[in-house]
Design an enzyme around this catalytic site. Structure first.
Site, mmCIF file in Angstrom:
data_model
loop_
_atom_site.group_PDB
_atom_site.id
_atom_site.type_symbol
_atom_site.label_atom_id
_atom_site.label_comp_id
_atom_site.label_asym_id
_atom_site.label_seq_id
_atom_site.Cartn_x
_atom_site.Cartn_y
_atom_site.Cartn_z
ATOM 1 N N GLY A 73 50.595 55.469 9.615
ATOM 2 C CA GLY A 73 50.208 55.944 8.589
ATOM 3 C C GLY A 73 51.735 54.862 8.639
ATOM 4 O O GLY A 73 51.763 55.017 6.864
ATOM 5 N N THR A 74 52.953 54.827 8.882
ATOM 6 C CA THR A 74 53.668 54.822 8.756
ATOM 7 C C THR A 74 53.477 53.296 7.560
ATOM 8 O O THR A 74 54.099 53.003 6.898
ATOM 9 C CB THR A 74 54.827 53.808 9.131
ATOM 10 O OG1 THR A 74 55.432 55.202 9.964
ATOM 11 C CG2 THR A 74 55.999 53.272 8.708
ATOM 12 N N GLN A 180 48.829 64.181 7.945
ATOM 13 C CA GLN A 180 48.729 65.447 9.084
ATOM 14 C C GLN A 180 47.797 66.287 8.310
ATOM 15 O O GLN A 180 47.609 67.065 9.063
ATOM 16 C CB GLN A 180 50.176 66.524 8.417
ATOM 17 C CG GLN A 180 51.558 65.847 8.905
ATOM 18 C CD GLN A 180 51.172 65.848 10.868
ATOM 19 O OE1 GLN A 180 50.782 66.360 11.733
ATOM 20 N NE2 GLN A 180 52.317 65.178 11.217
ATOM 21 N N SER A 200 46.079 58.547 10.017
ATOM 22 C CA SER A 200 46.047 58.543 10.742
ATOM 23 C C SER A 200 45.223 58.569 12.116
ATOM 24 O O SER A 200 45.189 59.586 12.290
ATOM 25 C CB SER A 200 47.757 58.336 11.388
ATOM 26 O OG SER A 200 47.944 57.068 12.728
ATOM 27 N N ALA A 201 45.124 57.772 13.310
ATOM 28 C CA ALA A 201 44.124 58.152 14.351
ATOM 29 C C ALA A 201 45.007 58.817 15.351
ATOM 30 O O ALA A 201 44.462 60.074 16.160
ATOM 31 C CB ALA A 201 43.947 57.106 14.733
ATOM 32 N N THR A 238 43.904 39.903 12.939
ATOM 33 C CA THR A 238 43.039 40.068 13.454
ATOM 34 C C THR A 238 42.557 41.232 13.609
ATOM 35 O O THR A 238 43.827 42.554 14.401
ATOM 36 C CB THR A 238 43.481 39.585 15.186
ATOM 37 O OG1 THR A 238 43.143 38.544 15.220
ATOM 38 C CG2 THR A 238 42.131 39.502 15.665
ATOM 39 N N CYS A 326 59.735 60.524 13.696
ATOM 40 C CA CYS A 326 60.481 59.886 14.069
ATOM 41 C C CYS A 326 61.420 59.729 13.642
ATOM 42 O O CYS A 326 62.752 58.401 13.028
ATOM 43 C CB CYS A 326 59.710 58.843 12.407
ATOM 44 S SG CYS A 326 57.524 58.673 12.427
#
Length: 382
Positions: A73-74, A180, A200-201, A238, A326
């Site tokens: 996400g960042t 979120q 984000s995962a 990659t 964070c």
């Protein structure tokens, strides 16, 4: 029987679900080919990446070619902010809400050194951004507006539908940090005029180190990483095949479970709030009267320091946080709480408890009892 530790920091990260890990494992050792190659081993990897892209697009009701994978996400937030600025030309005004994650605020701040003007939209005292506050601040030279969907600290849900309509009517691209909310709250990008959206995962029981940025066709964004033709030439490097496979599997799993899980966490969070929130004892629920995700219970506690509270909870086998992971280690009070008009002393007594699939009623009752005892002890020590 309560299992320890009791993990109440799901907004920071989640464990990888067993079925997600199972989907990933073959792409580490069996189908390990580079997805950019032409031979069969690489083609198998590319097919897996394409499938994950389709899975994520199906949840958002968008085209797979509008999904671009990142390291998280960042990175996706940075790409949205700085990538749009790179193609902004003479337009130098960026509008962001004051409650954004640092992954938005810090790249926005960095643009100021390049001559951009960054304006922050203040929230209400309960952490909600008014669409009219956005409308009143849009200018002819605004190249982007950014407002998150669900706040990562207090859990308030922003009206991204109305805000996106406001931006569309003004011809301003709109970015949403949905880290979120993705695969947990409904987001239909066919009807929602959002230009960019971050995912984000690892917030949805997928692996760390993989995320995505939705880029609506025609959005004037600059390629993020040069050095290869991966991700349609927009993000070289990659491809993280196993991580992307896990992201796709986690997204489908989360979307399938979202309704039942929200119902379950609503019941549990209500029990927790009922057990601990008491104005008379100085424990209050943040944004009590606003629409919030049920998995987030954010409290402010008078007469205690957040760091001492977290250490005591950890000793009792409870994992919690004061806010964004964070900013762990920072002694500064939350920028989110300060932007809501909260005093410094009150903000220093913040506690974020975020529920997830491992949360049980027995565990919640233990946490409530333990928390009240710790607060009493800390106040006595003070």
């Amino acid at each position: 029987m309560i299992e320890f530790p009791i993990y109440l920091d799901h907004a920071a990260t989640t464990p990888v679900a067993p079925e997600v890990l199972e989907a990933m494992l073959p792409y580490f050792t069996e189908y390990y080919g580079n997805s950019a190659t032409l031979y069969n081993l690489g083609a198998r990897a590319k097919t897996a990446v394409d499938t994950a892209r389709e899975q994520i697009a199906s949840i958002l009701n968008c085209s797979p070619d509008e999904i671009f994978f990142t390291s998280g996400g960042t990175e996706a937030d940075n790409w949205a902010i700085r990538g749009m600025a790179r193609n902004a030309g003479a337009m130098k005004h960026l509008l962001v809400s004051a409650i954004e994650h640092h992954a938005v605020l810090e790249p926005a701040e960095s643009l100021m050194r390049d001559g951009f003007e960054v304006e922050q939209i203040p929230p209400s005292h309960e952490g909600v951004v008014d669409p009219e506050a956005v409308r009143s601040r849009l200018r002819p030279d605004t190249f982007l507006a950014s407002v998150m969907h669900v706040n990562n600290e207090i859990g308030t849900i922003q009206d991204i539908g109305s805000i996106s309509d406001v931006c569309k009517s003004a011809g301003v691209p709109f970015h949403v940090d949905a880290v979120q909310s993705f695969a947990r709250l409904p987001i239909d990008l066919r009807s929602l005029p959002v230009s960019l959206l971050t995912m984000s995962a690892h917030k949805i029981y997928g692996p760390k180190g993989v995320g995505a940025l939705y880029i609506r066709r025609g959005t004037p964004i600059f390629p993020w990483m040069l050095g290869g033709e991966q991700e349609s030439g927009f993000r070289g490097g990659t491809t993280n095949v196993a991580g992307i496979v896990g992201f796709g599997a986690a997204a489908i799993r989360s979307a399938d479970k979202s309704k039942k899980e929200q119902e379950r966490t609503t019941l549990l969070s209500n029990i927790l709030v009922h057990q601990v929130v008491d104005d008379a004892s100085g424990i209050r629920l943040t944004a009590e009267h606003q629409s919030r995700v049920p998995s987030t219970v954010h409290l402010t506690i008078e007469g205690v320091e957040g760091e001492a509270l977290l250490l005591a909870l950890d000793m009792a086998g409870i994992c919690a946080s004061a806010g964004s992971a964070c900013t762990t280690g920072s002694t500064a009070p939350s920028h989110v709480l300060l932007s809501m008009g909260m005093g410094v002393d009150q903000a220093r007594g913040a506690l974020r408890l975020t529920l997830g699939e491992s949360t049980t009623e027995e565990g919640i009752l233990f946490v409530a009892k333990t928390l009240k005892g710790i607060v009493k002890d800390l106040r006595n020590l003070a």
